[in-house]
Design a protein around this motif. Structure first.
Motif: not given
Length: 121
Positions: A9, A11, A38-40, A42, A53-58
């Motif tokens: 994984e 990020t 902003k974290s995405h 993968w 693993l997340s479409f909108h991110g954090h």
């Protein structure tokens, strides 16, 4: 024949639009070194990002010293700073301490501020 595959994984991180260059206080360690990130995350296969693993991110406030992350929605003080809003930011240092009048001499053993010295010449 032996084939080795690696899975993992990774990020991807970037600053959130509107919060670029904003430095705020970390609620964990107290240092002024936290940024809105902003974290995405993968999923990777052989070091290649394959599935998000997340479409909108954090959107988090991440301290670069202690790596503490706090969701942006819990920090109302930072949300008001978006696009250069009326937030306080990092307190600036310099100038005379509070309570000194402009023409007042400093206590013995201390130098007067540079602005007063330049005005005297």
């Amino acid at each position: 024949m032996c084939l080795i595959f690696t899975c993992g994984e990774h990020t991807f991180r970037k600053e959130v639009e509107g919060y670029e260059g904003i430095v705020c206080r970390c609620h964990n360690c107290g240092n002024y070194n936290a940024h809105v990130i902003k974290s995405h995350p993968w999923f990777t296969f052989c070091f290649v990002p394959v599935i998000p693993l997340s479409f909108h991110g954090h959107e988090d406030i991440v301290c670069q010293i202690c790596n503490f992350a706090q969701p942006l929605e819990y920090r109302q003080d930072i949300q008001g700073m978006r696009y250069g809003g009326g937030g306080q930011g990092v307190p600036l240092q310099g100038g005379p301490p509070q309570g000194w009048a402009q023409n007042q001499k400093p206590p013995p053993g201390q130098h007067e501020p540079m602005s007063n010295r330049a005005a005297a010449y």
